[in-house]
Design an enzyme around this catalytic site. Sequence first.
Site, PDB file in Angstrom:
ATOM      1  N   HIS A  14     106.805  59.163 -38.621  1.00  0.00           N
ATOM      2  CA  HIS A  14     106.639  57.727 -38.385  1.00  0.00           C
ATOM      3  C   HIS A  14     106.252  57.043 -39.692  1.00  0.00           C
ATOM      4  O   HIS A  14     105.216  57.349 -40.268  1.00  0.00           O
ATOM      5  CB  HIS A  14     105.579  57.471 -37.316  1.00  0.00           C
ATOM      6  CG  HIS A  14     106.091  57.656 -35.920  1.00  0.00           C
ATOM      7  ND1 HIS A  14     105.648  56.923 -34.854  1.00  0.00           N
ATOM      8  CD2 HIS A  14     107.039  58.487 -35.426  1.00  0.00           C
ATOM      9  CE1 HIS A  14     106.293  57.291 -33.759  1.00  0.00           C
ATOM     10  NE2 HIS A  14     107.140  58.245 -34.089  1.00  0.00           N
TER      11      HIS A  14
ATOM     12  N   TYR B 269     100.055  49.297 -30.873  1.00  0.00           N
ATOM     13  CA  TYR B 269      98.633  49.067 -30.588  1.00  0.00           C
ATOM     14  C   TYR B 269      98.511  47.602 -30.193  1.00  0.00           C
ATOM     15  O   TYR B 269      98.846  46.727 -30.991  1.00  0.00           O
ATOM     16  CB  TYR B 269      97.783  49.293 -31.843  1.00  0.00           C
ATOM     17  CG  TYR B 269      97.619  50.750 -32.234  1.00  0.00           C
ATOM     18  CD1 TYR B 269      96.534  51.491 -31.772  1.00  0.00           C
ATOM     19  CD2 TYR B 269      98.522  51.377 -33.091  1.00  0.00           C
ATOM     20  CE1 TYR B 269      96.360  52.817 -32.142  1.00  0.00           C
ATOM     21  CE2 TYR B 269      98.355  52.703 -33.473  1.00  0.00           C
ATOM     22  CZ  TYR B 269      97.268  53.422 -32.991  1.00  0.00           C
ATOM     23  OH  TYR B 269      97.094  54.726 -33.359  1.00  0.00           O
TER      24      TYR B 269
ATOM     25  N   PRO C 236      89.351  57.116 -30.266  1.00  0.00           N
ATOM     26  CA  PRO C 236      90.728  57.517 -30.602  1.00  0.00           C
ATOM     27  C   PRO C 236      91.583  56.428 -31.254  1.00  0.00           C
ATOM     28  O   PRO C 236      92.724  56.707 -31.647  1.00  0.00           O
ATOM     29  CB  PRO C 236      91.313  57.940 -29.246  1.00  0.00           C
ATOM     30  CG  PRO C 236      90.457  57.300 -28.225  1.00  0.00           C
ATOM     31  CD  PRO C 236      89.105  57.139 -28.813  1.00  0.00           C
TER      32      PRO C 236
ATOM     33  N   LYS D 208      92.175  59.639 -35.434  1.00  0.00           N
ATOM     34  CA  LYS D 208      91.525  60.425 -36.486  1.00  0.00           C
ATOM     35  C   LYS D 208      90.833  61.692 -36.011  1.00  0.00           C
ATOM     36  O   LYS D 208      90.417  62.514 -36.829  1.00  0.00           O
ATOM     37  CB  LYS D 208      90.483  59.546 -37.218  1.00  0.00           C
ATOM     38  CG  LYS D 208      91.094  58.453 -38.071  1.00  0.00           C
ATOM     39  CD  LYS D 208      91.727  59.024 -39.329  1.00  0.00           C
ATOM     40  CE  LYS D 208      92.720  58.103 -39.970  1.00  0.00           C
ATOM     41  NZ  LYS D 208      94.074  58.628 -40.057  1.00  0.00           N
TER      42      LYS D 208
ATOM     43  N   TYR E 220      95.269  54.957 -42.217  1.00  0.00           N
ATOM     44  CA  TYR E 220      95.985  55.519 -41.070  1.00  0.00           C
ATOM     45  C   TYR E 220      96.723  56.801 -41.453  1.00  0.00           C
ATOM     46  O   TYR E 220      96.691  57.794 -40.716  1.00  0.00           O
ATOM     47  CB  TYR E 220      96.959  54.490 -40.472  1.00  0.00           C
ATOM     48  CG  TYR E 220      97.398  54.855 -39.075  1.00  0.00           C
ATOM     49  CD1 TYR E 220      96.696  54.395 -37.965  1.00  0.00           C
ATOM     50  CD2 TYR E 220      98.493  55.682 -38.857  1.00  0.00           C
ATOM     51  CE1 TYR E 220      97.073  54.752 -36.676  1.00  0.00           C
ATOM     52  CE2 TYR E 220      98.884  56.052 -37.580  1.00  0.00           C
ATOM     53  CZ  TYR E 220      98.174  55.578 -36.494  1.00  0.00           C
ATOM     54  OH  TYR E 220      98.542  55.937 -35.215  1.00  0.00           O
TER      55      TYR E 220
HETATM   56  P1  RFL Z   1      87.994  71.132 -29.294  1.00  0.00           P
HETATM   57  O1  RFL Z   1      89.440  70.846 -29.161  1.00  0.00           O
HETATM   58  O2  RFL Z   1      87.053  70.485 -28.360  1.00  0.00           O
HETATM   59  O3  RFL Z   1      87.844  72.712 -29.194  1.00  0.00           O
HETATM   60  C1  RFL Z   1      86.580  73.318 -29.079  1.00  0.00           C
HETATM   61  C2  RFL Z   1      86.762  74.636 -28.387  1.00  0.00           C
HETATM   62  O4  RFL Z   1      85.493  75.285 -28.264  1.00  0.00           O
HETATM   63  C3  RFL Z   1      85.396  75.850 -26.986  1.00  0.00           C
HETATM   64  N1  RFL Z   1      83.978  76.002 -26.617  1.00  0.00           N
HETATM   65  C4  RFL Z   1      83.334  77.180 -26.620  1.00  0.00           C
HETATM   66  N2  RFL Z   1      83.733  78.416 -26.955  1.00  0.00           N
HETATM   67  C5  RFL Z   1      82.835  79.415 -26.844  1.00  0.00           C
HETATM   68  N3  RFL Z   1      81.567  79.230 -26.401  1.00  0.00           N
HETATM   69  C6  RFL Z   1      81.126  78.017 -26.050  1.00  0.00           C
HETATM   70  N4  RFL Z   1      79.869  77.855 -25.583  1.00  0.00           N
HETATM   71  C7  RFL Z   1      82.007  76.920 -26.165  1.00  0.00           C
HETATM   72  N5  RFL Z   1      81.919  75.589 -25.917  1.00  0.00           N
HETATM   73  C8  RFL Z   1      83.104  75.064 -26.202  1.00  0.00           C
HETATM   74  C9  RFL Z   1      86.125  74.875 -26.079  1.00  0.00           C
HETATM   75  O5  RFL Z   1      86.555  75.475 -24.860  1.00  0.00           O
HETATM   76  C10 RFL Z   1      87.289  74.474 -26.971  1.00  0.00           C
HETATM   77  O6  RFL Z   1      88.426  75.283 -26.774  1.00  0.00           O
HETATM   78  O7  RFL Z   1      87.462  70.817 -30.782  1.00  0.00           O
HETATM   79  P2  RFL Z   1      88.203  70.971 -32.186  1.00  0.00           P
HETATM   80  O8  RFL Z   1      88.910  72.288 -32.281  1.00  0.00           O
HETATM   81  O9  RFL Z   1      87.220  70.583 -33.216  1.00  0.00           O
HETATM   82  O10 RFL Z   1      89.392  69.891 -32.151  1.00  0.00           O
HETATM   83  C11 RFL Z   1      89.099  68.531 -32.140  1.00  0.00           C
HETATM   84  C12 RFL Z   1      90.132  67.775 -31.334  1.00  0.00           C
HETATM   85  O11 RFL Z   1      90.366  68.421 -30.101  1.00  0.00           O
HETATM   86  C13 RFL Z   1      89.662  66.354 -31.073  1.00  0.00           C
HETATM   87  O12 RFL Z   1      89.138  65.760 -32.249  1.00  0.00           O
HETATM   88  C14 RFL Z   1      90.736  65.421 -30.574  1.00  0.00           C
HETATM   89  O13 RFL Z   1      91.461  65.929 -29.505  1.00  0.00           O
HETATM   90  C15 RFL Z   1      90.037  64.130 -30.162  1.00  0.00           C
HETATM   91  N6  RFL Z   1      90.809  63.401 -29.226  1.00  0.00           N
HETATM   92  C16 RFL Z   1      91.846  62.691 -29.720  1.00  0.00           C
HETATM   93  N7  RFL Z   1      92.062  62.673 -31.048  1.00  0.00           N
HETATM   94  C17 RFL Z   1      93.085  61.986 -31.559  1.00  0.00           C
HETATM   95  O14 RFL Z   1      93.287  61.992 -32.782  1.00  0.00           O
HETATM   96  N8  RFL Z   1      93.926  61.271 -30.693  1.00  0.00           N
HETATM   97  C18 RFL Z   1      93.749  61.292 -29.324  1.00  0.00           C
HETATM   98  O15 RFL Z   1      94.512  60.699 -28.599  1.00  0.00           O
HETATM   99  C19 RFL Z   1      92.669  61.994 -28.792  1.00  0.00           C
HETATM  100  N9  RFL Z   1      92.440  62.016 -27.460  1.00  0.00           N
HETATM  101  C20 RFL Z   1      90.520  63.430 -27.849  1.00  0.00           C
HETATM  102  C21 RFL Z   1      91.364  62.739 -26.969  1.00  0.00           C
HETATM  103  C22 RFL Z   1      89.411  64.145 -27.338  1.00  0.00           C
HETATM  104  C23 RFL Z   1      89.116  64.176 -25.974  1.00  0.00           C
HETATM  105  N10 RFL Z   1      87.923  64.899 -25.544  1.00  0.00           N
HETATM  106  C24 RFL Z   1      87.105  65.605 -26.492  1.00  0.00           C
HETATM  107  C25 RFL Z   1      87.404  64.942 -24.273  1.00  0.00           C
HETATM  108  C26 RFL Z   1      91.117  62.782 -25.600  1.00  0.00           C
HETATM  109  C27 RFL Z   1      90.000  63.488 -25.090  1.00  0.00           C
HETATM  110  C28 RFL Z   1      89.823  63.499 -23.598  1.00  0.00           C
HETATM  111  C1  PHB Z   2      98.275  59.650 -28.557  1.00  0.00           C
HETATM  112  O1  PHB Z   2      99.504  59.723 -28.677  1.00  0.00           O
HETATM  113  O2  PHB Z   2      97.668  60.302 -27.699  1.00  0.00           O
HETATM  114  C2  PHB Z   2      97.504  58.767 -29.466  1.00  0.00           C
HETATM  115  C3  PHB Z   2      98.156  58.162 -30.522  1.00  0.00           C
HETATM  116  C4  PHB Z   2      97.445  57.308 -31.362  1.00  0.00           C
HETATM  117  C5  PHB Z   2      96.109  57.082 -31.136  1.00  0.00           C
HETATM  118  C6  PHB Z   2      95.457  57.703 -30.086  1.00  0.00           C
HETATM  119  C7  PHB Z   2      96.168  58.556 -29.240  1.00  0.00           C
HETATM  120  O3  PHB Z   2      95.431  56.237 -31.946  1.00  0.00           O
END
Ligand code: RFL
Ligand code: PHB
Length: 388
Positions: A72, A199, A291, A295, A383
């Site tokens: 993109h 957005y 989100p 980032k 971004y």
């Molecule tokens: P994760 O992905 O939370 O992985 C952590 C892992 O640790 C495990 N864990 C344990 N393992 C052993 N013992 C324990 N006691 C443990 N406790 C936990 C968990 O099961 C898990 O597998 O963290 P990591 O690897 O640092 O990755 C970070 C990303 O996942 C996160 O920053 C993003 O997904 C944030 N996020 C989003 N980021 C974006 O850039 N765009 C998004 O659209 C976006 N949507 C989101 C999101 C995070 C969400 N969360 C945390 C609820 C949507 C949601 C719902």
């Molecule tokens: C997504 O595709 O899930 C997404 C993309 C951009 C954002 C947040 C989430 O800023």
Amino acid sequence: MRTQVAIIGGGPSGLLLSQLLHKAGIETVVLERQTRDYVLGRIRAGVLETGFVNLMREAGVAERMDAEGFVHDGTLIAYDNEQFRIDFAKHTNNHVVVYGQTEVTRDLYNARDAMGGTVIHGVSDVELNDLTGKPYVTFTHDGQSKRLDCDFIAGCDGFHGPSRQAIPLDVRREYEKVYPFGWLGILSETPPVDDELIYANSERGFALCSMRNANLSRYYVQCSLSDSPDDWTDQAFWDELKRRIPEDAADKLITGPSIEKSIAPLRSFVTEPMRYGALFLCGDAAHIVPPTGAKGLNTAASDIHYLYTGLVQHYLHNDSNGLDTYSQKALSRIWKAERFSWWMTNLLHRFPDQSAFDIKMQRADLEFLRDNDAAQTVLAENYVGLPY
Ligand code: RFL
Ligand code: PHB
């Protein structure tokens, strides 16, 4: 059991670190609480910075991302019925790649299997011990108590994991802002409404049109924190989304049944320091962003870059500088991503306590951004991702 680096958490941070270290000849064991299917079922981020993409390449896991990810070169910002484009290519000569976190994680698991990496699923009672002496991790697996001795521990266990809590309270400092709304997201097997993300700031609240591939779309609307996904029928979601995006986008939006629907709260959070003795925190274990700037996963990747290079320096070149400066370097970049995500959240959402004056300020900020090249460059640089 003994390993060089014990990694707590088998999400994207832990798996990427494990894969990079294994390729450099450094041993790891990953301890994950959930099953692999559970980890792969979580629908989260979708936008990757070039720094993340390059790390995946260095880890030897980029083949499918390079073939199937979408480059993109820009994004659309809409307010009321107007829309303008931020041209990443023109302002930064860079881009982002749209490729879902689920796919990143799947590719990393497959690579760990292919290299014979140790990932232990279904662990419980994880405890981090003797962090300033001879570190070890204890846990329960298959009903048995286990002990893993190691040189270092990478805390990659997300926001709710035990690693951050293992840093004593008199050392740890936490900074937090909780926003008074959430994002209701749905995934649907329909073509995206546009080639680029939209957005949208509307008087009814924020909306985002995103995607995973040519026939898989991801849409979000700002919702109340008291809402539950069950309160929202698919029809109610589509109707609300259409009211918040420009008319021409609403007219061409193709709707269909949702295959996932969830609500995420919005939070900014940072813990300092990110190192305590042998423990290094990475990703969501140390910081959370709302989100809005995409980032979350990308800040996790920059932590992994700093920790991986520090561990390689330590083991292969007998130089501790990278590890000694880890917390400071990681935090310096994190705070800038925190600022950007906070700014974009403020620019695009409706806040319950917003005054008429506040709304005028938001509008002025949007119009300045629409008309000013320098402001667009600032957005674009943040971004696509600040340099590591
Ligand atoms: P994760 O992905 O939370 O992985 C952590 C892992 O640790 C495990 N864990 C344990 N393992 C052993 N013992 C324990 N006691 C443990 N406790 C936990 C968990 O099961 C898990 O597998 O963290 P990591 O690897 O640092 O990755 C970070 C990303 O996942 C996160 O920053 C993003 O997904 C944030 N996020 C989003 N980021 C974006 O850039 N765009 C998004 O659209 C976006 N949507 C989101 C999101 C995070 C969400 N969360 C945390 C609820 C949507 C949601 C719902
Ligand atoms: C997504 O595709 O899930 C997404 C993309 C951009 C954002 C947040 C989430 O800023």
